[in-house]
Design a protein around this motif. Structure first.
Motif, PDB file in Angstrom:
ATOM      1  N   ALA A  27       0.808  -1.211   0.000  1.00  0.00           N
ATOM      2  CA  ALA A  27       0.000   0.000   0.000  1.00  0.00           C
ATOM      3  C   ALA A  27       0.847   1.269   0.000  1.00  0.00           C
ATOM      4  O   ALA A  27       0.406   2.311  -0.462  1.00  0.00           O
ATOM      5  CB  ALA A  27      -0.931   0.012   1.210  1.00  0.00           C
ATOM      6  N   PHE A  28       2.067   1.186   0.518  1.00  0.00           N
ATOM      7  CA  PHE A  28       2.962   2.342   0.554  1.00  0.00           C
ATOM      8  C   PHE A  28       4.387   1.868   0.797  1.00  0.00           C
ATOM      9  O   PHE A  28       4.616   0.716   1.162  1.00  0.00           O
ATOM     10  CB  PHE A  28       2.537   3.361   1.625  1.00  0.00           C
ATOM     11  N   LYS A  29       5.338   2.790   0.588  1.00  0.00           N
ATOM     12  CA  LYS A  29       6.753   2.480   0.811  1.00  0.00           C
ATOM     13  C   LYS A  29       7.284   3.344   1.945  1.00  0.00           C
ATOM     14  O   LYS A  29       7.409   4.556   1.797  1.00  0.00           O
ATOM     15  CB  LYS A  29       7.572   2.739  -0.455  1.00  0.00           C
ATOM     16  N   PRO A  30       7.600   2.739   3.106  1.00  0.00           N
ATOM     17  CA  PRO A  30       8.280   3.492   4.147  1.00  0.00           C
ATOM     18  C   PRO A  30       9.763   3.583   3.779  1.00  0.00           C
ATOM     19  O   PRO A  30      10.400   2.567   3.491  1.00  0.00           O
ATOM     20  CB  PRO A  30       8.076   2.666   5.415  1.00  0.00           C
ATOM     21  N   PHE A  31      10.304   4.797   3.774  1.00  0.00           N
ATOM     22  CA  PHE A  31      11.697   4.961   3.362  1.00  0.00           C
ATOM     23  C   PHE A  31      12.355   6.089   4.136  1.00  0.00           C
ATOM     24  O   PHE A  31      11.683   6.947   4.718  1.00  0.00           O
ATOM     25  CB  PHE A  31      11.788   5.253   1.857  1.00  0.00           C
ATOM     26  N   ALA A  32      13.684   6.069   4.117  1.00  0.00           N
ATOM     27  CA  ALA A  32      14.482   7.145   4.699  1.00  0.00           C
ATOM     28  C   ALA A  32      15.450   7.637   3.641  1.00  0.00           C
ATOM     29  O   ALA A  32      16.039   6.843   2.901  1.00  0.00           O
ATOM     30  CB  ALA A  32      15.233   6.655   5.927  1.00  0.00           C
ATOM     31  N   LYS A 103      -3.160   7.500  -3.208  1.00  0.00           N
ATOM     32  CA  LYS A 103      -3.027   6.266  -2.423  1.00  0.00           C
ATOM     33  C   LYS A 103      -4.003   5.195  -2.908  1.00  0.00           C
ATOM     34  O   LYS A 103      -4.983   5.496  -3.583  1.00  0.00           O
ATOM     35  CB  LYS A 103      -3.215   6.528  -0.936  1.00  0.00           C
ATOM     36  N   ALA A 104      -3.726   3.960  -2.542  1.00  0.00           N
ATOM     37  CA  ALA A 104      -4.615   2.852  -2.889  1.00  0.00           C
ATOM     38  C   ALA A 104      -5.979   3.088  -2.239  1.00  0.00           C
ATOM     39  O   ALA A 104      -6.051   3.337  -1.032  1.00  0.00           O
ATOM     40  CB  ALA A 104      -4.021   1.526  -2.406  1.00  0.00           C
ATOM     41  N   PRO A 105      -7.066   3.017  -3.011  1.00  0.00           N
ATOM     42  CA  PRO A 105      -8.387   3.303  -2.456  1.00  0.00           C
ATOM     43  C   PRO A 105      -8.841   2.299  -1.395  1.00  0.00           C
ATOM     44  O   PRO A 105      -9.691   2.612  -0.570  1.00  0.00           O
ATOM     45  CB  PRO A 105      -9.313   3.273  -3.680  1.00  0.00           C
ATOM     46  N   TRP A 106      -8.242   1.132  -1.389  1.00  0.00           N
ATOM     47  CA  TRP A 106      -8.631   0.099  -0.425  1.00  0.00           C
ATOM     48  C   TRP A 106      -7.866   0.205   0.890  1.00  0.00           C
ATOM     49  O   TRP A 106      -8.133  -0.536   1.828  1.00  0.00           O
ATOM     50  CB  TRP A 106      -8.409  -1.298  -1.028  1.00  0.00           C
ATOM     51  N   PHE A 107      -6.907   1.150   0.995  1.00  0.00           N
ATOM     52  CA  PHE A 107      -6.088   1.282   2.201  1.00  0.00           C
ATOM     53  C   PHE A 107      -6.504   2.513   2.993  1.00  0.00           C
ATOM     54  O   PHE A 107      -6.639   3.597   2.443  1.00  0.00           O
ATOM     55  CB  PHE A 107      -4.605   1.385   1.838  1.00  0.00           C
TER      56      PHE A 107
END
Length: 121
Positions: A27-32, A103-107
């Motif tokens: 659903a998303f990418k957590p990044f630094a 964003k993904a509509p299902w999240f």
């Protein structure tokens, strides 16, 4: 494939753009984010799979397992290291959700972090 990076990240976000969702299968990418010179490949660099322009912005995946390790961004000056590939927990935590306009509509975002349709101001 292995890499080493200094735990001196400059910023961190959860990105919900369609490219990050596609690259991670999530659903998303957590990044630094950190300067590119702070990251070095330590093992299996010849096995890297590069998606995008090798001279500019691109994603680097492990050639063995396919995991997205990091993305080269900002005219090649920075890398966005995916949190899920770090062996040790970083000192930084995501400060916000970005690109929630796509964003993904299902999240459903269920935390209290700020949300931005695109980049933060």
């Amino acid at each position: 494939m292995r890499y080493a990076v200094t735990d001196a990240f400059r910023y961190a976000f959860n990105c919900h753009c369609s490219q990050c969702r596609r690259a991670t299968g999530s659903a998303f990418k957590p990044f630094a984010g950190i300067e590119r010179k702070a990251l070095r490949l330590t093992q299996g660099g010849g096995q890297a799979m590069i998606y995008g322009d090798p001279q500019a912005a691109h994603d680097v995946h492990c050639g063995l397992c396919g995991s997205l390790l990091f993305s080269v961004v900002r005219e090649g000056a920075y890398v966005h290291v995916t949190f899920g590939t770090l062996l040790d927990p970083p000192a930084i935590r995501p400060a916000a959700h970005i690109f929630v306009g796509s964003k993904a509509p299902w999240f459903e975002i269920a935390d209290a972090l700020p949300q931005y349709d695109e980049f933060p101001p």
